[in-house]
Enzyme design. Structure first.
Site, PDB file in Angstrom:
ATOM      1  N   ASP A   1       0.872  -1.175   0.000  1.00  0.00           N
ATOM      2  CA  ASP A   1       0.000   0.000   0.000  1.00  0.00           C
ATOM      3  C   ASP A   1       0.912   1.229   0.000  1.00  0.00           C
ATOM      4  O   ASP A   1       2.129   1.146   0.169  1.00  0.00           O
ATOM      5  CB  ASP A   1      -0.968  -0.001   1.197  1.00  0.00           C
ATOM      6  CG  ASP A   1      -2.173   0.910   0.931  1.00  0.00           C
ATOM      7  OD1 ASP A   1      -2.125   1.721  -0.021  1.00  0.00           O
ATOM      8  OD2 ASP A   1      -3.172   0.830   1.672  1.00  0.00           O
TER       9      ASP A   1
HETATM   10  C1  BGC Z   1      -5.001   3.329   0.252  1.00  0.00           C
HETATM   11  C2  BGC Z   1      -5.277   2.271  -0.801  1.00  0.00           C
HETATM   12  C3  BGC Z   1      -5.172   2.863  -2.185  1.00  0.00           C
HETATM   13  C4  BGC Z   1      -3.805   3.509  -2.353  1.00  0.00           C
HETATM   14  C5  BGC Z   1      -3.569   4.097  -3.718  1.00  0.00           C
HETATM   15  C6  BGC Z   1      -3.743   4.103  -0.049  1.00  0.00           C
HETATM   16  O1  BGC Z   1      -3.597   5.193   0.800  1.00  0.00           O
HETATM   17  O2  BGC Z   1      -4.920   2.703   1.511  1.00  0.00           O
HETATM   18  O3  BGC Z   1      -6.537   1.699  -0.586  1.00  0.00           O
HETATM   19  O4  BGC Z   1      -5.383   1.882  -3.143  1.00  0.00           O
HETATM   20  O5  BGC Z   1      -3.681   4.538  -1.378  1.00  0.00           O
HETATM   21  O6  BGC Z   1      -4.329   5.196  -3.967  1.00  0.00           O
END
Ligand code: BGC
Length: 719
Positions: free
Chosen positions: A267
């Site tokens: 993530d």
């Molecule tokens: C979130 C994810 C997301 C990623 C990309 C993160 O902060 O937890 O769910 O896919 O950002 O945008």
């Protein structure tokens, strides 16, 4: 089988090129982007050189056919081996045509519509140049304080699994090489992100492996069984180790046991976050741990770029670990057909035709109709055309009904509640009454004026979209004080009040339930929200949605969910003492509105629950049937639910577990029999030593309109 092309590329790639392939950066890093090539602020601190950008493997957040084509074109000119970029973005519940938020979709219990919503989202995203979506999010959720519950389909492992499969099918279709209108799916956040302590985002998760396997893993597994191409790591810890550096979780469980062979992405920033988590001294150690855990792509931090080469050269990391990650990424590019067709679906002309197509909006409306839940109705709904309506509240004329993940959705193009009601009503007076968190005497007076002229008041209340979603946690999950004041002031007019809620979590409805005559939980219903709600409020459509997450009486009960366990001292047992039982002195144990609950404009009568036999052997199946009659005067679609309880296991077993459900359309007066088949496999669970099997003994079967109001019968499993 790795293809010749990939083997040959791997042989030609330098170690630096391989490492850059494992790095994902946001659009502004890319020269081909409209705002590209000028890195400032925290992004500059990543210390990424132009050479690294040229060799990266994927881009975060690029969309728009023109822009994506330009990024890809520029990249292909500059990348020595001509390896195309993968374009990834969060297409969570629609791209431009926004569907209801996933928690709302969960309340539809309609996996076919869910699949269609993902297919449409894929179509719009793909024509805009997106190749991979960071969805579905399938984290099981039990704590409405956590802002991200709106991204999940709810609290039940089985229902979540059914939706996980549907979303993956909808996004990916059957053959992504040929079907360029599809995108690869990335299931997230592996694992157990929904169990953050205290409902505070990013917080520690600590649970038994049994609980992890029993409740949290099934939906991720279901997505993977359906062929989901990618997995994203979670921010939280599992067994004391952040998921992103957790070898047991990623290598042993995800790769070996579940058999996942696709791309694993961290993530956002999660590799480097191992430092503040306190399991890595520095970036170098964080990079090593993530690679060892099998994290193929590092999203938005640069520990791989800065340290993996050194780690390999000093012998702390096997180069084979880097190669296997590169192979997985190249294989995904190959599967998406990017080597032959690097622009894939991105098409400026088709983009104009497809985005927000009337058919897409129609589907969004249908799903919004099925996702809204009627929580209370003392008979004031449906509204009558001749009634004069006062539409009051901060959501009366608001386009903030798309939810926090509607990245590309346009609030301006959303059908507001006012627009929808205007189509139906013979007289409508509108007043804001208050803002979401603040108000004034003047606004309140405006609301009273509007209310006085009307026969019925529709109060559109809720949370603005920043009050849920990522980092949108709340310790007090009531409506903001000013809205409760608005409601109690309006109540003094003595007119019937219908509350329509726009929000991203089950709320504590203290101060709402007693004060009004009807409550509609609209969630964030998406682009066609106002139109769908108008149909529902006027009875041109019937409610069928049922909660996929319990509504607590108060936040003090949280987490409160239907599939909990008994205790040694359950409340309400025939021989229970008055005091020494598991209960609160001041609030009930049960939620206000349980899982599976939702009303409609008609009534259903359940009768005649039957089991085909009182006993069952492992190779037999049981048929559980129940009669359901539409006893009201309107056609409807009832979600008939079947639950099971294992009365005595080797370890404690949930009081009820959803095993099956059926959506049953019924005309007034119609009576139909719903039959469910139960197999021995559905009775299995994880034993003390975590073996997954069933036990001989007594089981109770339940059927009903929700998890509380059920009929029951028992049978014995013989072994
Ligand atoms: C979130 C994810 C997301 C990623 C990309 C993160 O902060 O937890 O769910 O896919 O950002 O945008």
């Amino acid at each position: 089988m790795t293809t010749n092309r990939i083997q040959s590329l791997l042989q030609q790639m330098t170690l630096e090129e391989k490492i850059a392939q494992l790095t994902q950066l946001a659009t502004p890093f890319y020269k081909g982007a409209s705002d590209g090539g000028q890195i400032t602020g925290p992004m500059a601190e990543l210390g990424i050189t132009e050479e690294v950008v040229q060799n990266t493997g994927s881009v975060l957040g690029a969309s728009g056919a023109k822009e994506v084509r330009s990024i890809q074109e520029t990249h292909l000119k500059e990348n020595r081996l001509g390896i195309p970029l993968l374009m990834m973005a969060d297409i969570v519940h629609g791209f431009k045509t926004i569907f209801p938020v996933p928690l709302a979709i969960g309340c539809s219990w309609d996996t076919e519509e869910a699949e269609r919503s993902a297919e449409i989202a894929a179509k719009e995203a793909s024509v805009s140049g997106v190749h991979v979506t960071f969805a579905p999010m399938v984290d099981l959720v039990r704590d409405p304080r956590w802002g991200r519950v709106m991204e999940s389909t709810g609290e039940d492992p089985y229902l979540n699994s059914e939706f996980a499969r549907a979303f993956v099918r909808g996004f990916q279709g059957n053959n992504m090489t040929e079907e360029t209108d599809r995108v690869a799916a990335c299931v997230k956040h592996f694992a157990a992100y929904g169990a953050a302590e205290g409902g505070r985002d990013y917080n520690t998760v600590d649970m038994s492996e049994r609980q992890l396997r029993e409740s949290y893993l099934p939906a991720y597994k279901a997505a993977l069984d359906e062929g989901c191409e990618m997995v994203m790591t979670a921010f939280n810890t599992v067994e004391g180790v952040p998921a992103t550096g957790n070898r047991w979780l990623m290598r042993d469980l995800l790769r070996e046991e579940i058999g996942f062979n696709g791309v694993l992405i961290s993530d956002w920033g999660a590799v480097k976050e191992m430092i503040p988590h306190g399991v890595a001294e520095d970036e170098k150690e964080a990079a090593r741990k993530a690679i060892e855990a099998g994290v193929d792509i590092e999203m938005m931090t640069s520990t791989y770029v800065h340290h993996v080469k050194e780690l390999v050269e000093e012998g702390s990391l096997e180069v084979s670990l880097i190669d296997e990650a590169v192979i997985r990424i190249l294989e995904l590019k190959e599967k998406l057909g990017l080597f032959e067709n690097p622009h894939r679906g991105a098409d400026v002309e088709r983009e104009q035709e497809l985005i927000m197509h009337a058919d897409h909006r129609k589907a969004a409306k249908e799903l919004a109709v099925k996702s809204s839940v009627l929580l209370k109705n003392s008979g004031i709904l449906p509204l009558k055309t001749e009634q004069k309506v006062a539409l009051i509240g901060p959501f009366a004329q608001s386009g903030d009904i798309l939810g926090p993940w509607s990245w590309q959705g346009s609030k301006e193009e959303a059908v507001q509640l006012y627009d929808g009601l205007l189509e139906k009503s013979s007289g409508i007076f509108v007043a804001k009454g208050s803002d979401i968190e603040t108000g004034s005497e003047e606004m309140l007076n405006g609301a009273l004026d509007a209310g006085e002229k009307a026969d019925v008041i529709v109060l559109a209340l809720g949370e603005h979209s920043d009050m849920s979603g990522e980092a949108g946690c709340r310790g007090d999950i009531r409506l903001p004080e000013v809205q409760l004041e608005l409601l109690s002031t309006i109540k003094q007019l003595g007119k019937p009040i219908v509350v329509v809620l726009f929000n991203g979590r089950p709320l504590d409805l203290t101060g709402v339930v007693q004060e009004c005559d009807a409550i509609v939980e609209a969630w964030y219903p998406g682009t066609e929200g106002g139109a769908a709600l108008a149909d529902l409020l006027y009875g041109d459509a019937n409610f069928s949605g049922k909660l996929s997450m319990s509504f607590p009486h108060t936040v003090g009960q949280v987490p409160v969910y239907y599939n909990n366990y008994n205790t040694g001292r359950p409340q309400g047992a025939p021989d229970a003492q008055v005091r020494y039982v598991s209960q609160y002195l001041d609030i009930p144990n049960e939620p206000l509105y349980p899982f599976g609950y939702g009303l409609s404009y008609t009534t259903y009568e359940y009768s005649g629950l039957q089991i085909s036999s009182e006993t069952m052997t492992p190779d037999e199946t049981l048929t559980i049937s129940v009669d359901v009659k539409n006893t009201g005067s309107m056609a409807g679609e009832e979600i008939v639910q079947m639950y099971v309880r294992d009365m005595a296991g080797e370890v404690i077993r949930p009081l009820k577990e959803l095993k099956d459900f059926e959506k049953l359309p019924l005309q007034p007066g119609d009576k139909k029999t719903v039959s469910f088949t139960l197999t021995e496999e559905q009775l299995r669970y994880h034993h003390i030593n975590l073996t997954y099997k069933s036990d001989a003994g007594t089981f109770t079967v339940y059927a009903g309109p929700n998890s509380r109001d059920v009929q029951s019968a028992t049978f014995t499993l013989l072994k």
